[in-house]
Design a protein around this motif. Structure first.
Motif, PDB file in Angstrom:
ATOM      1  N   SER A 168       0.913  -1.309  -0.054  1.00 42.62           N
ATOM      2  CA  SER A 168       0.206  -0.141   0.053  1.00 42.62           C
ATOM      3  C   SER A 168       0.925   1.167   0.066  1.00 42.62           C
ATOM      4  O   SER A 168       2.177   1.303   0.471  1.00 42.62           O
ATOM      5  CB  SER A 168      -0.921   0.021   1.075  1.00 42.62           C
ATOM      6  N   SER A 192      -2.627   7.636 -13.044  1.00 40.50           N
ATOM      7  CA  SER A 192      -2.751   6.778 -12.174  1.00 40.50           C
ATOM      8  C   SER A 192      -4.116   6.439 -11.357  1.00 40.50           C
ATOM      9  O   SER A 192      -4.738   5.355 -11.274  1.00 40.50           O
ATOM     10  CB  SER A 192      -1.734   6.718 -10.992  1.00 40.50           C
ATOM     11  N   TYR A 193      -4.821   7.649 -10.937  1.00 41.50           N
ATOM     12  CA  TYR A 193      -6.030   7.545 -10.531  1.00 41.50           C
ATOM     13  C   TYR A 193      -7.112   6.819 -11.440  1.00 41.50           C
ATOM     14  O   TYR A 193      -7.864   5.823 -11.037  1.00 41.50           O
ATOM     15  CB  TYR A 193      -6.767   8.773 -10.313  1.00 41.50           C
ATOM     16  N   LYS A 217      -6.255   4.371 -13.342  1.00 38.43           N
ATOM     17  CA  LYS A 217      -6.101   2.955 -13.588  1.00 38.43           C
ATOM     18  C   LYS A 217      -6.816   2.178 -12.460  1.00 38.43           C
ATOM     19  O   LYS A 217      -6.654   1.181 -12.450  1.00 38.43           O
ATOM     20  CB  LYS A 217      -4.582   2.612 -13.550  1.00 38.43           C
ATOM     21  N   LEU A 218      -7.199   2.757 -11.469  1.00 43.18           N
ATOM     22  CA  LEU A 218      -7.628   2.169 -10.075  1.00 43.18           C
ATOM     23  C   LEU A 218      -8.929   1.867 -10.235  1.00 43.18           C
ATOM     24  O   LEU A 218      -9.741   2.549 -10.872  1.00 43.18           O
ATOM     25  CB  LEU A 218      -7.410   2.932  -8.947  1.00 43.18           C
ATOM     26  N   GLU A 219      -9.552   0.871  -9.368  1.00 46.81           N
ATOM     27  CA  GLU A 219     -10.767   0.719  -9.223  1.00 46.81           C
ATOM     28  C   GLU A 219     -11.543   1.876  -8.509  1.00 46.81           C
ATOM     29  O   GLU A 219     -10.751   2.333  -7.551  1.00 46.81           O
ATOM     30  CB  GLU A 219     -11.133  -0.827  -8.397  1.00 46.81           C
ATOM     31  N   ARG A 265      -7.136   9.941  -2.859  1.00 45.47           N
ATOM     32  CA  ARG A 265      -7.323   8.411  -2.370  1.00 45.47           C
ATOM     33  C   ARG A 265      -6.843   8.187  -0.829  1.00 45.47           C
ATOM     34  O   ARG A 265      -6.054   9.148  -0.915  1.00 45.47           O
ATOM     35  CB  ARG A 265      -6.914   7.497  -3.291  1.00 45.47           C
ATOM     36  N   GLN A 294      -5.298   2.271   0.719  1.00 48.55           N
ATOM     37  CA  GLN A 294      -6.413   1.495  -0.002  1.00 48.55           C
ATOM     38  C   GLN A 294      -5.858   1.429  -1.302  1.00 48.55           C
ATOM     39  O   GLN A 294      -6.283   0.537  -2.120  1.00 48.55           O
ATOM     40  CB  GLN A 294      -7.663   2.324   0.105  1.00 48.55           C
ATOM     41  N   VAL A 295      -4.624   1.956  -1.797  1.00 47.17           N
ATOM     42  CA  VAL A 295      -4.091   1.987  -2.970  1.00 47.17           C
ATOM     43  C   VAL A 295      -2.736   0.810  -3.040  1.00 47.17           C
ATOM     44  O   VAL A 295      -1.763   1.147  -2.126  1.00 47.17           O
ATOM     45  CB  VAL A 295      -3.514   3.291  -3.593  1.00 47.17           C
ATOM     46  N   THR A 335       0.830  -2.009  -8.041  1.00 51.30           N
ATOM     47  CA  THR A 335       0.951  -3.128  -9.255  1.00 51.30           C
ATOM     48  C   THR A 335       2.042  -2.487 -10.084  1.00 51.30           C
ATOM     49  O   THR A 335       2.241  -1.384 -10.056  1.00 51.30           O
ATOM     50  CB  THR A 335      -0.489  -2.957 -10.145  1.00 51.30           C
ATOM     51  N   LEU A 369       0.871   0.536 -12.059  1.00 48.49           N
ATOM     52  CA  LEU A 369       0.843   1.791 -11.317  1.00 48.49           C
ATOM     53  C   LEU A 369       2.360   2.222 -11.274  1.00 48.49           C
ATOM     54  O   LEU A 369       2.434   3.527 -10.784  1.00 48.49           O
ATOM     55  CB  LEU A 369       0.279   1.822 -10.068  1.00 48.49           C
ATOM     56  N   LEU A 401       3.334   6.148 -10.432  1.00 50.72           N
ATOM     57  CA  LEU A 401       2.437   6.917  -9.922  1.00 50.72           C
ATOM     58  C   LEU A 401       3.090   7.893  -9.324  1.00 50.72           C
ATOM     59  O   LEU A 401       4.125   7.874  -8.525  1.00 50.72           O
ATOM     60  CB  LEU A 401       1.757   5.872  -9.073  1.00 50.72           C
TER      61      LEU A 401
END
Length: 130
Positions: free
Chosen positions: A36, A69-70, A72-74, A95, A99-100, A103, A106, A109
């Motif tokens: 994280s 990057s944002y 690319k996230l769920e 965010r 919680q990030v 990967t 990413l 980022l």
């Protein structure tokens, strides 16, 4: 190995993360896949609090991510949205660092530390890291 966390990646093998610090300087560090942003910041002694120990009960690990990057996230969970509503300096790409999870996709980022945080703990105590 710091703070009881996983070992740091060998130089050049991890996912690159650029933290823009409150003083405007950039700290570029390498993360392990699955780590994280909060744990990464702590491993490098960056000023990201994480008062609730990643239990989604505060917004003190609030970070502002770069647009790419944002996207690319769920989507954040409802619980994360609830805590983000309490964050100082909330943006469209905010965010919670807890919680990030990093990967390979990413890597690169950029996460900006907001100018302040809101800690709802009355006594101002910071948690002890495990």
């Amino acid at each position: 190995s710091r703070h009881g966390s996983q070992p740091r990646p060998e130089p050049g093998t991890g996912c690159k993360v650029n933290f823009i610090l409150r003083n405007g300087e950039t700290a570029t560090v390498e993360a392990n896949v699955g780590e994280s942003l909060l744990d990464l910041a702590r491993a490098h002694d960056l000023d990201v609090e994480g008062a609730c120990e990643a239990s989604l009960a505060c917004s003190t690990c609030h970070l502002v991510l770069d647009d790419e990057s944002y996207n690319k996230l769920e989507e954040p969970s409802d619980e994360e949205y609830d805590m983000l509503d309490l964050a100082f300096g909330l943006t469209d790409t905010s965010r919670l660092g807890c919680q990030v999870l990093m990967t390979k996709e990413l890597s690169g980022l950029t996460a900006k530390l907001p100018s302040a945080t809101r800690n709802m703990y009355v006594d101002g105590a910071k948690p002890k890291h495990h």
